[in-house]
Motif scaffolding. Structure first.
Motif, PDB file in Angstrom:
ATOM      1  N   ALA A  14     -69.052 -30.997 -38.102  1.00 36.16           N
ATOM      2  CA  ALA A  14     -70.130 -30.229 -38.721  1.00 36.16           C
ATOM      3  C   ALA A  14     -69.572 -28.894 -39.176  1.00 36.16           C
ATOM      4  N   ALA A  15     -70.212 -28.298 -40.154  1.00 40.03           N
ATOM      5  CA  ALA A  15     -69.771 -27.010 -40.671  1.00 40.03           C
ATOM      6  C   ALA A  15     -70.370 -25.875 -39.862  1.00 40.03           C
ATOM      7  N   TRP A  39     -63.915 -20.268 -58.960  1.00 43.88           N
ATOM      8  CA  TRP A  39     -65.146 -20.029 -58.190  1.00 43.88           C
ATOM      9  C   TRP A  39     -66.184 -21.132 -58.395  1.00 43.88           C
ATOM     10  N   PRO A  40     -66.473 -21.560 -59.633  1.00 46.96           N
ATOM     11  CA  PRO A  40     -67.489 -22.610 -59.785  1.00 46.96           C
ATOM     12  C   PRO A  40     -67.063 -23.953 -59.198  1.00 46.96           C
ATOM     13  N   ILE A  41     -65.762 -24.204 -59.119  1.00 43.48           N
ATOM     14  CA  ILE A  41     -65.278 -25.483 -58.585  1.00 43.48           C
ATOM     15  C   ILE A  41     -65.646 -25.624 -57.117  1.00 43.48           C
ATOM     16  N   TYR A  42     -65.512 -24.532 -56.368  1.00 41.61           N
ATOM     17  CA  TYR A  42     -65.715 -24.575 -54.920  1.00 41.61           C
ATOM     18  C   TYR A  42     -67.018 -23.901 -54.479  1.00 41.61           C
ATOM     19  N   GLY A  97     -44.512 -17.523 -54.524  1.00 44.17           N
ATOM     20  CA  GLY A  97     -44.887 -18.202 -53.288  1.00 44.17           C
ATOM     21  C   GLY A  97     -45.652 -19.479 -53.563  1.00 44.17           C
ATOM     22  N   PHE A  98     -45.572 -20.395 -52.616  1.00 42.68           N
ATOM     23  CA  PHE A  98     -46.470 -21.536 -52.546  1.00 42.68           C
ATOM     24  C   PHE A  98     -47.286 -21.368 -51.275  1.00 42.68           C
ATOM     25  N   GLU A  99     -48.606 -21.342 -51.402  1.00 40.51           N
ATOM     26  CA  GLU A  99     -49.418 -21.447 -50.198  1.00 40.51           C
ATOM     27  C   GLU A  99     -49.905 -22.882 -50.076  1.00 40.51           C
ATOM     28  N   LEU A 100     -49.689 -23.465 -48.891  1.00 42.85           N
ATOM     29  CA  LEU A 100     -50.262 -24.754 -48.553  1.00 42.85           C
ATOM     30  C   LEU A 100     -51.571 -24.465 -47.837  1.00 42.85           C
ATOM     31  N   VAL A 101     -52.661 -24.779 -48.498  1.00 44.39           N
ATOM     32  CA  VAL A 101     -53.987 -24.516 -47.947  1.00 44.39           C
ATOM     33  C   VAL A 101     -54.563 -25.813 -47.397  1.00 44.39           C
ATOM     34  N   GLN A 102     -55.561 -25.683 -46.534  1.00 44.99           N
ATOM     35  CA  GLN A 102     -56.153 -26.846 -45.904  1.00 44.99           C
ATOM     36  C   GLN A 102     -57.638 -26.595 -45.661  1.00 44.99           C
ATOM     37  N   TRP A 130     -63.198 -31.126 -49.056  1.00 44.18           N
ATOM     38  CA  TRP A 130     -63.173 -29.723 -49.470  1.00 44.18           C
ATOM     39  C   TRP A 130     -64.559 -29.258 -49.921  1.00 44.18           C
ATOM     40  N   LYS A 131     -65.580 -29.689 -49.213  1.00 46.37           N
ATOM     41  CA  LYS A 131     -66.935 -29.256 -49.490  1.00 46.37           C
ATOM     42  C   LYS A 131     -67.354 -28.273 -48.407  1.00 46.37           C
ATOM     43  N   PHE A 132     -67.583 -27.029 -48.796  1.00 49.99           N
ATOM     44  CA  PHE A 132     -67.853 -25.983 -47.813  1.00 49.99           C
ATOM     45  C   PHE A 132     -68.659 -24.874 -48.442  1.00 49.99           C
ATOM     46  N   LYS A 133     -69.084 -23.943 -47.586  1.00 49.84           N
ATOM     47  CA  LYS A 133     -69.668 -22.690 -48.024  1.00 49.84           C
ATOM     48  C   LYS A 133     -68.699 -21.569 -47.654  1.00 49.84           C
ATOM     49  N   ALA A 134     -68.890 -20.402 -48.247  1.00 51.22           N
ATOM     50  CA  ALA A 134     -67.951 -19.299 -48.054  1.00 51.22           C
ATOM     51  C   ALA A 134     -67.692 -18.973 -46.585  1.00 51.22           C
ATOM     52  N   PRO A 135     -68.720 -18.879 -45.707  1.00 51.23           N
ATOM     53  CA  PRO A 135     -68.414 -18.580 -44.299  1.00 51.23           C
ATOM     54  C   PRO A 135     -67.536 -19.631 -43.622  1.00 51.23           C
TER      55      PRO A 135
END
Length: 268
Positions: free
Chosen positions: A18-19, A62-65, A130-135, A141-146
């Motif tokens: 859960a988020a 920004w609109p993507i996420y 740099g390369f950042e590997l994000v996760q 990858w469906k989330f809200k900012a918090p």
């Protein structure tokens, strides 16, 4: 979820069930306090903070996420890879990893209170590709900012390429802003061009992003200040792309920023 639970999911590269934002009233302010508690747990077990990552500084994504403002998180000695043009790492300990080409700064001292852009420039020692590997620990990858803040700023790994002394390419903040805003990058996977981006997408330029981050950091209760030796990666120049073992990634930046190559190795 408690910070202890967040850390367990991080260590196991396991999806959250859960988020955090599902809880009523879970705000960005609460998420940063959870992130700082998670940072304290990691420091307590022996990891060392090496700086910060900025996220969602690229307005075009920004609109993507559906995240419409920058975030930040901590970079650790366990997540930092110092390279010299060609680097190797594995991604089996990351959850749904993606890769981002970024511009990284290294600091020589703490900027003064109420720092101007020139003060921020004076605090920078070097810059590097740099390369950042994000996760993300939320499915697809469906989330809200918090959620992104509680998730360590989505940070997984940071690969830093060859360093350039900033004063060798720019005499002042305005010159560095113009240089980086006008620079572009080509992102390639296994020799195939996937995306192109520009430094101007990152809050107008990476040094502008660093300046804004300093304000945000100092406004966060309990957050540490920037310090000499910190690395700060300023956000992606393109969208984030899924990454798997066996791939070779290249970021070809405009001069004078060196190119960077990453080989994603199979697990040992």
């Amino acid at each position: 979820m408690t910070p202890q639970t967040l850390l367990q999911h991080y260590d196991n590269a396991a999806l959250w069930q859960a988020a955090p934002s599902d809880a009523p009233g879970y705000t960005l302010e609460l998420a940063y306090q959870d992130a700082l508690a998670l940072r304290a747990l990691r420091l307590a077990r022996g990891e060392q903070a090496r700086g910060f990552k900025l996220g969602f500084t690229n307005r075009s994504i920004w609109p993507i996420y559906a995240v419409y403002a920058p975030i930040w998180g901590t970079v650790y000695d366990s997540t930092l890879v110092q390279g010299d043009g060609i680097s190797h790492l594995t991604v089996d300990q990351l959850c749904q990893p993606r890769i981002e080409p970024e511009l990284v700064f290294g600091l020589r001292h703490t900027p003064p209170p109420h720092a101007s852009l020139d003060d921020v420039f004076d605090a920078i020692e070097w810059m590097a590709p740099g390369f950042e590997l994000v996760q993300s620990h939320l499915p697809d990858w469906k989330f809200k900012a918090p959620d992104t803040v509680a998730d360590g700023g989505l940070h997984g790994r940071l690969v830093v390429g060859s360093q350039i002394e900033v004063r060798s390419v720019a005499a002042n903040a305005a010159a560095l802003h113009r240089l980086l805003a006008g620079a572009g990058v080509r992102l390639l996977r296994d020799g195939q061009l996937l995306a192109q981006g520009r430094g101007s997408s990152v809050l107008d330029s990476p040094i502008m992003a660093l300046h804004q981050f300093l304000t945000d950091l100092r406004a966060c209760p309990g957050a540490p200040d920037l310090a000499a030796g910190d690395v700060v990666t300023t956000g992606t120049w393109t969208d984030a792309w899924p990454v798997t073992a066996g791939q070779t990634w290249q970021a070809e930046f405009d001069a004078p920023i060196p190119a960077l190559q990453l080989q994603v190795d199979l697990s040992a």
